[in-house]
Motif scaffolding. Structure first.
Motif, mmCIF file in Angstrom:
data_model
loop_
_atom_site.group_PDB
_atom_site.id
_atom_site.type_symbol
_atom_site.label_atom_id
_atom_site.label_comp_id
_atom_site.label_asym_id
_atom_site.label_seq_id
_atom_site.Cartn_x
_atom_site.Cartn_y
_atom_site.Cartn_z
ATOM 1 N N LYS A 83 60.837 -10.935 73.014
ATOM 2 C CA LYS A 83 60.764 -9.478 72.878
ATOM 3 C C LYS A 83 59.926 -8.890 74.004
ATOM 4 C CE LYS A 83 61.202 -9.565 67.866
ATOM 5 N NZ LYS A 83 60.571 -9.148 66.572
ATOM 6 N N LYS A 84 60.345 -7.710 74.490
ATOM 7 C CA LYS A 84 59.626 -7.046 75.567
ATOM 8 C C LYS A 84 58.401 -6.349 75.014
ATOM 9 C CE LYS A 84 63.820 -6.142 78.215
ATOM 10 N NZ LYS A 84 64.678 -5.098 78.824
ATOM 11 N N THR A 85 57.287 -6.354 75.830
ATOM 12 C CA THR A 85 56.092 -5.599 75.438
ATOM 13 C C THR A 85 56.303 -4.118 75.704
ATOM 14 O OG1 THR A 85 55.108 -5.842 77.635
ATOM 15 C CG2 THR A 85 54.627 -7.571 76.001
ATOM 16 N N GLU A 86 55.496 -3.298 75.070
ATOM 17 C CA GLU A 86 55.635 -1.834 75.218
ATOM 18 C C GLU A 86 55.401 -1.403 76.645
ATOM 19 O OE1 GLU A 86 53.763 2.256 73.262
ATOM 20 O OE2 GLU A 86 53.189 0.257 72.526
ATOM 21 N N ALA A 87 54.428 -2.035 77.323
ATOM 22 C CA ALA A 87 54.133 -1.675 78.711
ATOM 23 C C ALA A 87 55.311 -1.988 79.623
ATOM 24 C CB ALA A 87 52.889 -2.414 79.184
ATOM 25 N N SER A 88 55.959 -3.106 79.372
ATOM 26 C CA SER A 88 57.110 -3.478 80.185
ATOM 27 C C SER A 88 58.229 -2.480 80.026
ATOM 28 C CB SER A 88 57.588 -4.887 79.803
ATOM 29 O OG SER A 88 56.567 -5.822 80.024
ATOM 30 N N VAL A 89 58.383 -2.015 78.785
ATOM 31 C CA VAL A 89 59.426 -1.030 78.536
ATOM 32 C C VAL A 89 59.149 0.249 79.298
ATOM 33 C CG1 VAL A 89 60.515 0.381 76.764
ATOM 34 C CG2 VAL A 89 60.009 -2.018 76.316
ATOM 35 N N GLN A 90 57.907 0.681 79.274
ATOM 36 C CA GLN A 90 57.543 1.911 79.978
ATOM 37 C C GLN A 90 57.718 1.744 81.481
ATOM 38 O OE1 GLN A 90 53.588 2.928 78.818
ATOM 39 N NE2 GLN A 90 54.195 3.514 76.716
ATOM 40 N N GLN A 91 57.355 0.585 82.007
ATOM 41 C CA GLN A 91 57.475 0.356 83.444
ATOM 42 C C GLN A 91 58.937 0.376 83.875
ATOM 43 O OE1 GLN A 91 55.409 -3.038 84.809
ATOM 44 N NE2 GLN A 91 55.891 -2.720 86.972
ATOM 45 N N GLN A 92 59.803 -0.221 83.021
ATOM 46 C CA GLN A 92 61.206 -0.217 83.348
ATOM 47 C C GLN A 92 61.772 1.200 83.298
ATOM 48 O OE1 GLN A 92 63.185 -2.990 80.814
ATOM 49 N NE2 GLN A 92 62.476 -4.776 81.985
ATOM 50 N N ARG A 93 61.189 2.021 82.448
ATOM 51 C CA ARG A 93 61.654 3.403 82.341
ATOM 52 C C ARG A 93 61.028 4.305 83.421
ATOM 53 N NH1 ARG A 93 61.194 4.357 75.779
ATOM 54 N NH2 ARG A 93 62.866 2.915 75.195
ATOM 55 N N THR A 129 43.820 -2.704 87.845
ATOM 56 C CA THR A 129 43.780 -3.887 86.968
ATOM 57 C C THR A 129 44.849 -3.810 85.889
ATOM 58 O OG1 THR A 129 41.394 -4.041 87.313
ATOM 59 C CG2 THR A 129 42.325 -5.256 85.451
ATOM 60 N N GLU A 130 45.012 -2.636 85.345
ATOM 61 C CA GLU A 130 46.011 -2.480 84.279
ATOM 62 C C GLU A 130 47.417 -2.649 84.832
ATOM 63 O OE1 GLU A 130 45.017 1.347 82.885
ATOM 64 O OE2 GLU A 130 43.577 0.622 81.356
ATOM 65 N N ASN A 131 47.660 -2.131 86.021
ATOM 66 C CA ASN A 131 48.985 -2.298 86.616
ATOM 67 C C ASN A 131 49.268 -3.759 86.918
ATOM 68 O OD1 ASN A 131 49.809 0.386 86.599
ATOM 69 N ND2 ASN A 131 48.666 0.850 88.490
ATOM 70 N N LEU A 132 48.253 -4.463 87.396
ATOM 71 C CA LEU A 132 48.434 -5.889 87.669
ATOM 72 C C LEU A 132 48.752 -6.670 86.403
ATOM 73 C CD1 LEU A 132 48.333 -8.134 89.807
ATOM 74 C CD2 LEU A 132 45.870 -8.346 89.330
ATOM 75 N N LEU A 133 48.070 -6.323 85.306
ATOM 76 C CA LEU A 133 48.310 -7.009 84.020
ATOM 77 C C LEU A 133 49.715 -6.745 83.516
ATOM 78 C CD1 LEU A 133 47.095 -8.703 81.779
ATOM 79 C CD2 LEU A 133 46.282 -6.599 80.690
ATOM 80 N N LYS A 134 50.188 -5.517 83.712
ATOM 81 C CA LYS A 134 51.539 -5.189 83.252
ATOM 82 C C LYS A 134 52.581 -5.941 84.065
ATOM 83 C CE LYS A 134 50.455 -0.577 81.511
ATOM 84 N NZ LYS A 134 50.666 0.891 81.680
ATOM 85 N N GLU A 135 52.353 -6.084 85.338
ATOM 86 C CA GLU A 135 53.295 -6.830 86.176
ATOM 87 C C GLU A 135 53.345 -8.307 85.760
ATOM 88 O OE1 GLU A 135 52.154 -6.258 90.188
ATOM 89 O OE2 GLU A 135 52.727 -4.121 90.242
ATOM 90 N N HIS A 182 52.773 -9.459 82.731
ATOM 91 C CA HIS A 182 53.521 -9.515 81.467
ATOM 92 C C HIS A 182 55.014 -9.427 81.725
ATOM 93 C CE1 HIS A 182 49.879 -8.061 78.877
ATOM 94 N NE2 HIS A 182 49.788 -9.345 79.222
ATOM 95 N N LEU A 183 55.392 -8.573 82.678
ATOM 96 C CA LEU A 183 56.807 -8.428 82.972
ATOM 97 C C LEU A 183 57.378 -9.716 83.569
ATOM 98 C CD1 LEU A 183 59.280 -6.648 83.132
ATOM 99 C CD2 LEU A 183 58.497 -5.831 85.387
ATOM 100 N N LYS A 184 56.625 -10.334 84.468
ATOM 101 C CA LYS A 184 57.086 -11.593 85.055
ATOM 102 C C LYS A 184 57.172 -12.702 83.986
ATOM 103 C CE LYS A 184 55.337 -10.734 89.750
ATOM 104 N NZ LYS A 184 54.401 -11.184 90.806
ATOM 105 N N GLN A 185 56.157 -12.713 83.102
ATOM 106 C CA GLN A 185 56.170 -13.722 82.026
ATOM 107 C C GLN A 185 57.381 -13.516 81.123
ATOM 108 O OE1 GLN A 185 52.602 -13.788 79.697
ATOM 109 N NE2 GLN A 185 53.311 -15.468 78.368
#
Length: 890
Positions: free
Chosen positions: A735-745, A755-761, A763-766
């Motif tokens: 399942k996709k995380t909420e942050a990944s969904v927002q980034q894709q949108r 730091t937060e942007n790096l963490l979201k990236e 998660h998206l790669k994972q």
């Protein structure tokens, strides 16, 4: 009487009272008092020199004995308190004892040793139970059934004693004509022949009289056993004085001396001779003497009933009435050995024995039996010795007493008749009354008389099962006995639960005894009795004893059926039967020569029986839970795992079970059954067949079972593969995380820190990595599921669940079930394959499935119903539309 009869009497184990026609009892010496007190434990000789213990030693001995007795009594009482029915568990040991005896004396010539051992084993249990009952408190609540059990085992012991006595004589005299004409029997007699000589020859030649005497001896020993247990523990009511009627004598002496007497001593007899009480009816004995006399007469008759003539005469002497002991001598047959020619040089004379005027004594005794002024007890004693049946019967209350009285009268009549016809008497004999000669008795008429008695208690006793068995034994009606015992098996539980097994044990071993001596002509009746006994052993938990008795059935098919029934009962009785127990029971069957493979097959067929009509569930998507009964059926297949040679039957029976489960959609039950089959089964089948025949092609039935087994395996594998794909495809997708969904949108990531942007990236790669891993697993599982489902649809050599060879009967239940499975499972597999293909967007492969279903080579469309074809067409239409939407060529 002849020596063989003396041996049979000794074998009975008790001193018997000989009938008036026998001369086997030791005669009383001229000085009877010389021998009486030597055997009297209450008589003390004055001046007996013996070693005496000191007082301290005596006290020590008494203390030790008392402690030992107390400990023994405490142990017995603990048994009474612990057991539900005291003594029953110990009595059940007889089943093992009888089996050991049956196996130990297997030779034909040991058959009577076997009977003696049966009698001994029962006697030991009777003795133990009797001691237990005696030690228990009076009126103990648990003793009623123990007393019934003691009585039953006593009956069984006596029955084996009767069997040994009668049939040993019958087999020994089997070739002797017992119905000879009298002239032929007495051809060797002369003027010097005595009564004793004639009776010896009569017992030699006449089997009816000889066997009747054996029954009399048997009845007398039975009475002696009961009398010993019930009376010998009580003190005798007689002192050491040798003066009879001492109270009357004392009163007469006191009156003569002028000493006053009380009212009880009025109107006493004035003389002390034996006939005084009967000579003057206005005179009587002292009440105390009258009471003692009644007690004496009852005791004398009881001893005579037990066949103990010497003891009866001793009682008379001890009571101071030697004239009664002399009366008991009058019936004896006269024999003078000096009448025969002698060859000894010394020419010494021997003393004659018996009564030369026996006819006079008998005539007078008959008259006394009809003298109503005498007591019943006194008349019964005389009636016993002179053959007066009418006067004897009032003293015989039980069925055994009545039978004994009739047989005594029958023997007396037969002997008297031959004596008067064949012995050369030197004088005119006294004429016996007509009533005596009218007593024409036979064994058959005696039993008819007892059955027609007006005494309800007597008739009820005669209907007892043990007495019925004894009646048939005495009449030598073996076939009638087997029919009677067999009829009891269909009357239900007419005995108490803890008593009935002992009756069945007696019946079974009697049937085996008659078969061994060649008297049992109906094998069906013997078989029915053995079957009932074997099933009773299983009910009692003695299954390890059953195999030996099952092996006694003559037909192998009966042996297989019965032992299989026993093993089925074991399986049903135990919640979980261990493999070691199964192996042990089959080993016991193998030890006695039973067909173990056929038995195991029959057990599994019985336990795996799913009923005549198996419910068929058309909806293949449903799954029904496995019940406890299903688990028991599956476990029963373990009976076929005990020997590799039974693997073919294991495969056939397992297939039968799995077909039923598939029809009911019990997929988990199918899997449990499949797991029970060892993986090397097919290899072992090929190796065994090749080692036996040298051929590689299995027989038709085994080959068909192997193909069916592989079909079920393919279907189970397909279902497992689909279920694993379905679970991974629908329930394991990352399942996709909420942050990944927002980034894709394209969400406002500028507002977030570095730091937060790096963490979201990250998660998206994972997530992308997990998706790749999931997709790879799904692709692998998809390929596996497609292959497994196609294995069902494209099963070689005729298709899935179809035999590759033709059978003679093409409409068996097995083939009907196979056709039903093809109609439900093949369309189900096709729909599952469509689901996999459409879900993974393999629309072109889905259209290829349509070609497979429509192919004439497999003819899969023929097993699909219109509804199933409609569902399949719907999926194919959707796939075709998807291909057109994607612009691909179908």
């Amino acid at each position: 009487m002849k020596l063989s009869l003396e041996k049979s009497s000794n074998m009975m184990g008790a001193v018997s009272l000989a009938s008036p026609n026998r001369h086997t009892m030791s005669l009383m010496s001229d000085d009877l008092s010389h021998t009486i007190f030597e055997g009297d434990p209450t008589f003390t000789r004055i001046g007996l020199a013996g070693q005496r213990k000191t007082l301290d030693e005596t006290r020590v001995d008494l203390t030790v004995n008392n402690l030992s007795r107390k400990k023994h009594k405490e142990e017995l009482m603990s048994i009474l308190l612990e057991e539900e029915v005291p003594g029953v568990e110990n009595a059940l040991e007889l089943f093992e004892s009888f089996l050991q005896t049956f196996q130990s004396y297997g030779a034909e010539h040991q058959v009577f040793n076997q009977c003696a051992e049966y009698e001994s084993k029962c006697g030991e249990q009777v003795t133990a139970l009797h001691k237990l009952i005696q030690m228990a408190p009076q009126g103990h609540s648990k003793l009623a059934q123990a007393q019934e059990l003691e009585q039953e085992l006593r009956f069984e012991r006596d029955t084996w004693r009767l069997v040994a006595s009668l049939y040993q004589d019958r087999l020994n005299s089997e070739f002797q004509d017992s119905e000879m004409e009298s002239e032929e029997i007495w051809s060797g007699l002369d003027d010097a022949t005595s009564e004793d000589d004639l009776v010896r020859q009569l017992y030699d030649k006449n089997a009816i009289i000889r066997q009747a005497q054996l029954v009399v001896d048997w009845l007398e020993q039975r009475a002696a056993d009961v009398y010993h247990d019930s009376h010998y523990s009580q003190a005798e009511f007689y002192g050491d004085a040798v003066t009879g009627w001492e109270n009357t004598l004392h009163s007469l002496i006191s009156k003569k001396r002028g000493i006053s007497t009380d009212n009880a001593e009025q109107n006493l007899v004035t003389q002390m001779d034996p006939d005084a009480p009967n000579r003057d009816q206005s005179r009587r004995l002292h009440p105390l003497d009258k009471e003692d006399e009644m007690r004496l007469l009852r005791s004398v008759f009881a001893r005579l009933r037990c066949g103990q003539l010497d003891e009866a005469q001793q009682l008379c002497f001890r009571a101071g009435q030697p004239f009664r002991a002399a009366i008991l001598e009058g019936w004896k047959l006269f024999h003078d050995p000096n009448m025969k020619s002698r060859t000894d040089v010394a020419n010494t004379k021997e003393s004659p024995s018996g009564n030369p005027y026996r006819d006079i004594w008998k005539t007078m005794s008959w008259k006394e039996c009809e003298n109503v002024q005498l007591s019943v007890e006194e008349r019964s004693i005389l009636a016993l010795l002179c053959g007066h049946l009418k006067a004897l019967l009032p003293a015989c209350p039980s069925w055994e007493d009545q039978l004994w009285a009739h047989l005594r009268a029958m023997i007396d009549h037969c002997v008297e008749k031959e004596l008067r016809r064949c012995v050369n008497y030197k004088r005119q004999l006294q004429v016996l009354p007509d009533e005596y000669w009218n007593q024409q008795l036979t064994v058959e008429s005696i039993f008819s008389t007892l059955a027609a008695s007006r005494d309800k208690n007597l008739v009820a006793q005669g209907r007892d099962q043990y007495r019925i068995i004894q009646r048939y034994l005495i009449m030598d009606d073996v076939d009638g006995l087997l029919e009677e015992m067999s009829s009891w098996l269909s009357k239900g539980d007419s005995w108490s639960v803890h008593l009935r097994p002992h009756m069945l044990r007696l019946m079974a071993h009697l049937a085996l005894f008659f078969r061994r001596i060649g008297r049992g002509s109906s094998e069906d009746l013997i078989g029915s009795i053995l079957e009932a006994y074997v099933l009773q052993l299983v009910n009692l938990g003695r299954t390890d004893l059953a195999a030996v008795y099952v092996a006694q059935l003559p037909l192998p098919e009966d042996q297989i059926r019965l032992y299989a029934q026993c093993l089925v009962m074991v399986e049903e009785q135990q919640e979980l039967c261990e493999d070691t127990e199964r192996q042990r029971l089959l080993y016991l069957a193998h030890q006695v020569g039973l067909d173990v493979n056929a038995i195991a097959k029959q057990v599994v067929i019985t336990l795996c029986n799913q009923g005549g009509n198996i419910q068929h569930i058309n909806d293949a998507s449903l799954q029904v839970a496995t019940s406890a009964e299903d688990e028991r059926r599956i476990r029963s297949l373990s009976w076929l795992l005990m020997d590799p040679s039974m693997r073919s039957q294991l495969l056939i029976q397992a297939n039968t079970l799995m077909r039923g489960y598939l029809l009911r959609r019990q997929i988990e039950a199918v899997k449990l059954t499949f797991k029970l089959i060892p993986p090397d089964t097919l290899k072992i089948l090929s190796e065994i067949w090749e080692s036996r025949t040298g051929l590689t092609d299995l027989p038709t039935e085994v080959a068909a079972a192997t193909r069916e087994y592989l079909s079920i395996q393919a279907y189970i594998d397909a279902l497992d593969a689909f279920q694993e794909w379905f679970t991974r495809f629908h329930h394991s997708k990352p399942k996709k995380t909420e942050a990944s969904v927002q980034q894709q949108r394209g969400g406002a990531s500028a507002q977030l820190s570095f730091t937060e942007n790096l963490l979201k990236e990250q998660h998206l790669k994972q997530h992308q990595v997990e998706m790749l891993r999931w997709q790879a697993a799904v692709d692998s599982l998809t390929e596996t599921a497609i292959d497994k489902l196609y294995n069902v649809l494209l099963f070689p050599d005729g298709g899935w669940m179809a035999d590759s060879v033709q059978f003679e009967d093409e409409n068996t239940p097995r083939q009907q079930q196979q056709q039903l499975l093809r109609q439900s499972c093949i369309p189900h597999a096709a729909l599952l394959l469509c689901n996999v293909l459409t879900s993974t967007h393999r629309h072109s492969q889905c259209l290829e499935l349509a070609n497979v279903v429509a192919s004439e080579q497999q003819s899969l469309y023929k097993v699909c119903s219109a509804e199933q074809l409609g569902q399949l067409t719907k999926h194919l239409r959707q796939a075709y539309v998807k291909l057109l939407d994607l612009g691909e060529s179908p």
